[in-house]
Design an enzyme around this catalytic site. Structure first.
Site, short mmCIF file in Angstrom:
data_model
loop_
_atom_site.label_atom_id
_atom_site.label_comp_id
_atom_site.label_asym_id
_atom_site.label_seq_id
_atom_site.Cartn_x
_atom_site.Cartn_y
_atom_site.Cartn_z
N GLY A 202 38.19 -14.62 22.94
CA GLY A 202 37.65 -15.05 21.66
C GLY A 202 36.71 -16.23 21.84
O GLY A 202 36.57 -17.07 20.94
N ASP A 225 34.86 -11.47 24.28
CA ASP A 225 34.83 -11.41 22.82
C ASP A 225 34.27 -10.05 22.41
O ASP A 225 33.92 -9.23 23.28
CB ASP A 225 33.98 -12.54 22.24
CG ASP A 225 34.47 -13.02 20.87
OD1 ASP A 225 34.80 -12.15 20.03
OD2 ASP A 225 34.52 -14.23 20.64
N MET A 247 40.56 -8.14 21.87
CA MET A 247 41.79 -8.76 22.39
C MET A 247 43.03 -8.05 21.88
O MET A 247 44.14 -8.32 22.36
CB MET A 247 41.84 -10.24 22.00
CG MET A 247 41.88 -10.51 20.53
SD MET A 247 41.81 -12.30 20.20
CE MET A 247 41.68 -12.29 18.40
N LYS A 260 40.86 -20.93 22.53
CA LYS A 260 40.62 -22.12 21.72
C LYS A 260 40.47 -21.71 20.25
O LYS A 260 39.60 -20.92 19.90
CB LYS A 260 39.35 -22.84 22.19
CG LYS A 260 38.98 -24.02 21.32
CD LYS A 260 37.64 -24.61 21.74
CE LYS A 260 37.13 -25.57 20.68
NZ LYS A 260 36.79 -24.89 19.40
N HIS A 264 45.28 -19.32 15.40
CA HIS A 264 45.50 -19.76 14.02
C HIS A 264 44.79 -18.85 13.00
O HIS A 264 45.05 -18.95 11.80
CB HIS A 264 45.08 -21.23 13.84
CG HIS A 264 43.60 -21.46 13.83
ND1 HIS A 264 43.05 -22.62 13.31
CD2 HIS A 264 42.54 -20.71 14.26
CE1 HIS A 264 41.74 -22.56 13.43
NE2 HIS A 264 41.41 -21.43 13.99
#
Length: 369
Positions: A202, A225, A247, A260, A264
């Site tokens: 990502g 990505d 992913m 990173k 979330h």
């Protein structure tokens, strides 16, 4: 007694006025954000920087793309920014100086947050916040967001369909990456010792990956990505390669998987799925395998400390973490997590141990199989 009654009324009146002032401050706080956006749009920090870090109001206006008649407007925009510590105003000379806060808003600074300011305060990006109450009334479905309610599609779908939005999104993330990554490689250098290969899952256009590769040239780095994202990656050079993929389907093998501010964005079940694929992609702990997660751990700094023990700025950090949590609800459908919530995800994904190192608002989580 009459005196006591009068004192009680004054106290009640004072509390009422304080309550009014507090609510008004919160409601009008966006004015400060908009003043900051205006200053960045006009490149005021950059102009002051190019003049040695200090400039008179008259000279500042002459270098801005505004008419001389806007001088009073510029002064009024600068006043709350001076109060907030972004600039220092010398009243005698009527000049403005940079501070550490405005120094990170100079566009060509290697740790500039200018693109982050412009992206997060873009008029289209800000629109979904007005639908937050509608979202609550409709009931929350896991993984959905206010943005989807407003526009009928996810941020990720829009990024695939709209190259301009994808560019804005990546530039916004770049601004954040430069500052965070500079601190990470300086403060957590030992975490990269012994690694031969690393895949940044990502990783967008590779801004974070390049910082790692430049700081630790012995580590062969790959940014991973979606194909349309890595297609826009900046020149990769010999230290970083780019690979397109999802992913949720596959993660390239490496000694370390780096993520990173990725997890979330997603609900717990999605995080577990991603981490299980991460576990398959890395060797055993004895062979140096690990997952490196840069994300918020709520209350990671000062958690459980008494009022006299908490560091200066802890309240602001906590508030900012809570703002990020709401931002995830509005845009991504994910959330920020406390340590216990992270621990459950790690356990469900089959990991045995982890280590948390606070890093400003965020933390580095090293996760071991």
């Amino acid at each position: 007694m009459p005196g006591l009654n009068a004192a009680a009324k004054r106290e009640e009146s004072g509390e009422l006025l304080q309550a009014h002032a507090t609510v008004m401050h919160e409601v009008l706080a966006h004015a400060g954000s908009m003043a900051l956006k205006c200053a960045v749009e006009l490149d005021i920090p950059g102009i002051i920087s190019s003049h040695g870090g200090s400039i008179t109001l008259s000279d500042l206006v002459s270098h801005l793309d505004v008419p001389r008649s806007s001088s009073s407007s510029i002064r009024r925009i600068m006043r709350p920014l001076v109060l907030k510590g972004y600039f220092i105003h010398d009243k005698k000379l009527d000049s403005y100086r940079l501070t550490p806060l405005s120094s990170v808003l100079v566009h060509d600074s290697p740790t500039s947050l200018a693109t982050f300011v412009m992206g997060m305060l873009d008029i289209n990006i800000a629109a979904p916040w007005h639908s937050l109450s509608t979202f609550c009334r409709m009931g929350h479905h896991k993984g959905s967001s206010v943005y989807e309610l407003e526009f009928g599609r996810s941020v990720w779908e829009l990024g695939q369909e709209d190259p301009e939005f994808s560019r804005l999104f990546n530039e916004t993330m770049d601004g954040d990456s430069r500052s965070t990554m500079k601190a990470l490689v300086a403060e957590c250098a030992e975490s990269f010792e012994g690694l031969r290969t690393l895949v940044d899952v990502g990783g967008g256009d590779g801004t974070a990956t390049r910082v790692i590769a430049e700081a630790f040239p012995h580590v062969k780095c790959t940014v991973y990505d979606l194909p349309h994202v890595v297609a826009e990656a900046k020149p990769k050079g010999s230290l970083v390669q780019a690979v397109g993929g999802s992913m949720f389907d596959h993660i390239p093998r490496a000694d370390a998987v780096f993520m990173k501010v990725v997890l979330h964005d997603w609900v717990d079940e999605d995080c577990v799925k991603i981490l299980k694929l991460c576990k398959e992609a890395i060797p055993s702990r004895e062979e140096g395998g690990k997952v490196m997660i840069v994300d918020i751990v709520m209350d990671a700094a000062g958690a459980g400390a008494g009022a006299g023990q908490r560091e200066v700025g802890d309240e602001m950090k906590t508030e900012t973490q809570l703002f990020f949590d709401l931002t995830m609800m509005v845009y991504m459908g994910g959330k920020e997590r406390e340590e216990d919530e992270w621990k459950k995800i790690f356990r469900d994904a089959g990991f045995t141990d982890y280590k948390i190192t606070p890093l400003g608002l965020r933390s580095l989580i090293e996760l071991f199989p």
